[in-house]
Write a protein that holds these residues in place. Structure first.
Motif, PDB file in Angstrom:
ATOM      1  N   MET A 110       0.805  -1.214   0.000  1.00 36.42           N
ATOM      2  CA  MET A 110       0.000   0.000   0.000  1.00 36.42           C
ATOM      3  C   MET A 110       0.841   1.269   0.000  1.00 36.42           C
ATOM      4  O   MET A 110       0.467   2.266  -0.601  1.00 36.42           O
ATOM      5  CB  MET A 110      -0.947  -0.012   1.210  1.00 36.42           C
ATOM      6  CG  MET A 110      -1.869   1.192   1.330  1.00 36.42           C
ATOM      7  SD  MET A 110      -1.097   2.444   2.398  1.00 36.42           S
ATOM      8  CE  MET A 110      -2.053   3.886   1.975  1.00 36.42           C
ATOM      9  N   GLY A 111       2.006   1.247   0.669  1.00 37.76           N
ATOM     10  CA  GLY A 111       2.915   2.384   0.607  1.00 37.76           C
ATOM     11  C   GLY A 111       3.146   3.119   1.896  1.00 37.76           C
ATOM     12  O   GLY A 111       4.119   3.867   2.022  1.00 37.76           O
ATOM     13  N   LYS A 112       2.268   2.970   2.897  1.00 37.69           N
ATOM     14  CA  LYS A 112       2.426   3.731   4.137  1.00 37.69           C
ATOM     15  C   LYS A 112       3.719   3.357   4.841  1.00 37.69           C
ATOM     16  O   LYS A 112       4.283   2.276   4.632  1.00 37.69           O
ATOM     17  CB  LYS A 112       1.231   3.514   5.060  1.00 37.69           C
ATOM     18  CG  LYS A 112       1.113   2.122   5.640  1.00 37.69           C
ATOM     19  CD  LYS A 112      -0.152   1.964   6.462  1.00 37.69           C
ATOM     20  CE  LYS A 112      -1.377   1.931   5.599  1.00 37.69           C
ATOM     21  NZ  LYS A 112      -2.622   1.909   6.355  1.00 37.69           N
ATOM     22  N   SER A 113       4.214   4.259   5.687  1.00 35.13           N
ATOM     23  CA  SER A 113       5.464   3.997   6.390  1.00 35.13           C
ATOM     24  C   SER A 113       5.288   2.867   7.389  1.00 35.13           C
ATOM     25  O   SER A 113       4.179   2.602   7.870  1.00 35.13           O
ATOM     26  CB  SER A 113       5.934   5.253   7.125  1.00 35.13           C
ATOM     27  OG  SER A 113       5.070   5.545   8.219  1.00 35.13           O
ATOM     28  N   LEU A 114       6.390   2.229   7.743  1.00 34.30           N
ATOM     29  CA  LEU A 114       6.327   1.128   8.706  1.00 34.30           C
ATOM     30  C   LEU A 114       5.767   1.572  10.058  1.00 34.30           C
ATOM     31  O   LEU A 114       4.922   0.868  10.638  1.00 34.30           O
ATOM     32  CB  LEU A 114       7.707   0.494   8.881  1.00 34.30           C
ATOM     33  CG  LEU A 114       7.993  -0.736   8.023  1.00 34.30           C
ATOM     34  CD1 LEU A 114       9.426  -1.206   8.235  1.00 34.30           C
ATOM     35  CD2 LEU A 114       7.025  -1.873   8.357  1.00 34.30           C
ATOM     36  N   PRO A 115       6.180   2.728  10.593  1.00 34.54           N
ATOM     37  CA  PRO A 115       5.571   3.148  11.864  1.00 34.54           C
ATOM     38  C   PRO A 115       4.052   3.308  11.760  1.00 34.54           C
ATOM     39  O   PRO A 115       3.326   2.930  12.690  1.00 34.54           O
ATOM     40  CB  PRO A 115       6.260   4.491  12.149  1.00 34.54           C
ATOM     41  CG  PRO A 115       7.591   4.369  11.480  1.00 34.54           C
ATOM     42  CD  PRO A 115       7.316   3.597  10.224  1.00 34.54           C
ATOM     43  N   GLU A 116       3.565   3.861  10.653  1.00 37.81           N
ATOM     44  CA  GLU A 116       2.114   3.991  10.496  1.00 37.81           C
ATOM     45  C   GLU A 116       1.458   2.629  10.323  1.00 37.81           C
ATOM     46  O   GLU A 116       0.350   2.397  10.810  1.00 37.81           O
ATOM     47  CB  GLU A 116       1.798   4.894   9.313  1.00 37.81           C
ATOM     48  CG  GLU A 116       2.079   6.360   9.586  1.00 37.81           C
ATOM     49  CD  GLU A 116       1.257   7.283   8.698  1.00 37.81           C
ATOM     50  OE1 GLU A 116       0.628   6.789   7.748  1.00 37.81           O
ATOM     51  OE2 GLU A 116       1.261   8.488   8.974  1.00 37.81           O
ATOM     52  N   ALA A 117       2.114   1.721   9.626  1.00 33.14           N
ATOM     53  CA  ALA A 117       1.562   0.378   9.447  1.00 33.14           C
ATOM     54  C   ALA A 117       1.476  -0.341  10.782  1.00 33.14           C
ATOM     55  O   ALA A 117       0.502  -1.051  11.056  1.00 33.14           O
ATOM     56  CB  ALA A 117       2.418  -0.410   8.461  1.00 33.14           C
ATOM     57  N   ARG A 118       2.489  -0.148  11.628  1.00 36.83           N
ATOM     58  CA  ARG A 118       2.418  -0.737  12.968  1.00 36.83           C
ATOM     59  C   ARG A 118       1.248  -0.148  13.745  1.00 36.83           C
ATOM     60  O   ARG A 118       0.574  -0.852  14.503  1.00 36.83           O
ATOM     61  CB  ARG A 118       3.738  -0.506  13.709  1.00 36.83           C
ATOM     62  CG  ARG A 118       4.925  -1.261  13.113  1.00 36.83           C
ATOM     63  CD  ARG A 118       6.193  -1.023  13.896  1.00 36.83           C
ATOM     64  NE  ARG A 118       7.331  -1.668  13.251  1.00 36.83           N
ATOM     65  CZ  ARG A 118       8.402  -1.033  12.780  1.00 36.83           C
ATOM     66  NH1 ARG A 118       8.502   0.289  12.906  1.00 36.83           N
ATOM     67  NH2 ARG A 118       9.377  -1.698  12.192  1.00 36.83           N
ATOM     68  N   GLY A 119       1.019   1.146  13.555  1.00 35.45           N
ATOM     69  CA  GLY A 119      -0.123   1.777  14.199  1.00 35.45           C
ATOM     70  C   GLY A 119      -1.433   1.185  13.724  1.00 35.45           C
ATOM     71  O   GLY A 119      -2.374   1.011  14.514  1.00 35.45           O
ATOM     72  N   GLU A 120      -1.509   0.849  12.428  1.00 40.02           N
ATOM     73  CA  GLU A 120      -2.731   0.226  11.925  1.00 40.02           C
ATOM     74  C   GLU A 120      -2.925  -1.160  12.508  1.00 40.02           C
ATOM     75  O   GLU A 120      -4.059  -1.569  12.792  1.00 40.02           O
ATOM     76  CB  GLU A 120      -2.737   0.155  10.398  1.00 40.02           C
ATOM     77  CG  GLU A 120      -4.029  -0.469   9.890  1.00 40.02           C
ATOM     78  CD  GLU A 120      -4.189  -0.479   8.386  1.00 40.02           C
ATOM     79  OE1 GLU A 120      -5.040  -1.248   7.897  1.00 40.02           O
ATOM     80  OE2 GLU A 120      -3.484   0.279   7.696  1.00 40.02           O
ATOM     81  N   VAL A 121      -1.840  -1.902  12.692  1.00 33.44           N
ATOM     82  CA  VAL A 121      -1.972  -3.224  13.311  1.00 33.44           C
ATOM     83  C   VAL A 121      -2.544  -3.081  14.722  1.00 33.44           C
ATOM     84  O   VAL A 121      -3.453  -3.820  15.118  1.00 33.44           O
ATOM     85  CB  VAL A 121      -0.620  -3.952  13.356  1.00 33.44           C
ATOM     86  CG1 VAL A 121      -0.763  -5.281  14.099  1.00 33.44           C
ATOM     87  CG2 VAL A 121      -0.095  -4.209  11.950  1.00 33.44           C
TER      88      VAL A 121
END
Length: 496
Positions: A110-121
């Motif tokens: 999707m492209g989002k940064s890893l910190p933001e992806a961790r936030g989504e998890v």
């Protein structure tokens, strides 16, 4: 949950993760190819490279998934609520255990940064935990009717097989926000994930199987023929509910199709969120909130602040402070250290953002920073701030879905409210003021399903998410979320 930051993933690690994701259709507990044998590409938007290919479901596959959901329906509905809750809780534990895999998968597809992806998890997993707890709290009413002539019993039962359609921008959270309440209520589901980001949903589906979800309870059909698959499933009388997150035009089509079989519907549609900054606002807090409301998830969120409506007396200071923070944002592939802004999802998104900025500039807006696309590879657009955005600019009426902040001004509270409400949408609004009385007036006057008062983030698994007007109907999350998947039965027993 770990508090240490893992090392940056290597190309080998990424390849191994992608190779571990099931790429078939999940139907009746088994991974299988499309009935046509066709597959489609999943592309990394940061590089333009193909990650893998997944099975391309046909309408017949959608009906096969519905067959499985229908067969599993009675047994799953009869499963003890405690048991349903325990399976969802196990899924939550597995999601947290596999959080780095889920985050990396979202980043590369999707492209989002890893910190933001961790936030989504973290956010998305909470729906599993919340509804694991709600499964055992489905209650009814028992008591005398007002006339005293009988006893009233109100009870709830699962609506039946549900068709769930999720978008590409939050591939885990949108799946958990729909699947978790459905399963908690005793419903079975057919999930159609977005064509652009199916891998996270497929990975999550396997996680659900690992958690003990029985065969047929959750079925997943990625496809490039979204309208064909959806039409077939919605036309079948066994389908009893559709839940959709996506654009308003598509939502309207689905509502029309759902009407033929009088389906229960939940629609989380487009947004055009106003972000109001009053002259008494704490500007530091407002700028911090603006960064979250606008640039989280690259601006590709239905809850993203779309229109910054700022009091004329503080507009220059607000714009300067916001611009300073935006200039410091790192742009690049989401797996890279220090990156906050990843690529937009595809070339069409880049072109739309460029057109919206050009339209505003042509009408007299000033670009304070950014304003243009970056050359490839990848689909990047510079984080942008514009000020002096004039009435009639497309930025003020169209959902941007990108890292572009458009600042317009107002003079009075009444004008601010009028400008905020001057849209067909009403998903979320944000307002910054230190005046408590004004805050209460805004709660009453803003036409919105959600309001962030002195905060730039509103989403929470324990709160009802949804909008008014053309932003949709129904709610996801909170105490209200599970009732979207329950039918109400009223029984009267005469006295004596």
């Amino acid at each position: 949950m770990s508090t240490t930051t893992p090392a940056a993933p290597t190309a080998t690690r990424e390849a191994e993760l992608v190779a571990s994701v099931p790429t078939g259709l999940l139907i009746d507990g088994e991974w299988r190819p499309s009935s046509s044998g066709e597959t489609f590409e999943v592309v990394d938007p940061a590089t333009g490279l193909v990650l893998t290919r997944v099975a391309d479901a046909t309408p017949a596959d959608g009906l096969a998934a519905l067959d499985a959901a229908s067969r599993a329906g009675a047994e799953w509905a009869a499963t003890a609520p405690r048991r349903r809750g325990e399976i969802l809780r196990r899924a939550f534990d597995l999601a947290i255990e596999r959080q780095e895999d889920l985050a990396l998968l979202m980043t590369i597809e999707m492209g989002k940064s890893l910190p933001e992806a961790r936030g989504e998890v973290a956010y998305g997993s909470e729906f599993l935990r919340w509804f694991s707890e709600e499964a055992v709290r489905i209650s009814g009413r028992y008591g005398s009717n007002p006339e005293g002539t009988g006893t009233t019993i109100v009870s709830y039962r699962p609506v039946g097989p549900c068709f769930l359609i999720t978008p590409w921008n939050f591939p885990l959270a949108m799946a958990t926000r729909k699947i978790a309440p459905a399963l908690a209520a005793g419903c079975t589901v057919v999930l159609k994930p977005a064509e652009l980001t199916p891998l996270t949903s497929l990975f999550f589906a396997q996680l659900l199987l690992d958690a003990g979800v029985p065969a047929g309870v959750v079925n997943v059909v990625p496809t490039t023929d979204a309208s064909g698959v959806s039409s077939a499933v919605l036309a079948d009388s066994r389908t009893r509910k559709v839940s959709f997150t996506g654009s308003t035009p598509v939502g309207k089509v689905l509502l029309k199709q759902a009407a033929d079989n009088v389906l229960r519907t939940s629609m989380e549609l487009g947004g055009n969120a106003p972000f109001l900054v009053f002259d008494d606002a704490d500007l530091d807090a407002a700028v911090t909130g603006a960064m979250l409301a606008k640039f989280r998830n690259i601006g590709e969120a239905c809850t993203a602040a779309n229109r910054f409506i700022v009091h004329a007396s503080v507009a220059q200071a607000f714009g300067a402070a916001l611009t300073a923070k935006v200039k410091a944002l790192g742009v690049g592939r989401g797996t890279e250290e220090g990156v906050s802004i990843g690529p937009l999802i595809n070339r069409a998104a880049v072109e739309k953002n460029a057109q919206l900025v050009a339209d505003a500039v042509d009408r007299g807006a000033e670009v304070l920073t950014g304003g243009s696309a970056r050359s490839g590879p990848g689909t990047f657009f510079d984080p942008t701030v514009l000020t002096g955005v004039r009435p009639g600019s497309r930025l003020l009426s169209e959902e941007i879905f990108g890292p572009v902040a458009a600042i317009a001004t107002f003079e009075t509270e009444d004008e601010a409210v009028r400008l905020a409400n001057a849209t067909e949408f009403g998903l979320v609004a944000y307002a910054f003021t230190t005046d408590l009385a004004r805050g209460h007036r805004l709660i009453a006057s803003l036409q919105t399903g959600m309001l962030g008062l002195n905060t730039g983030v509103v989403s929470n698994a324990g709160a009802p998410f949804g909008g008014v007007k053309s932003s949709g109907l129904g709610r996801e999350g909170g105490l209200e979320g599970i009732h979207e998947y329950l039918d109400t039965t009223y029984t009267l027993i005469p006295a004596g």
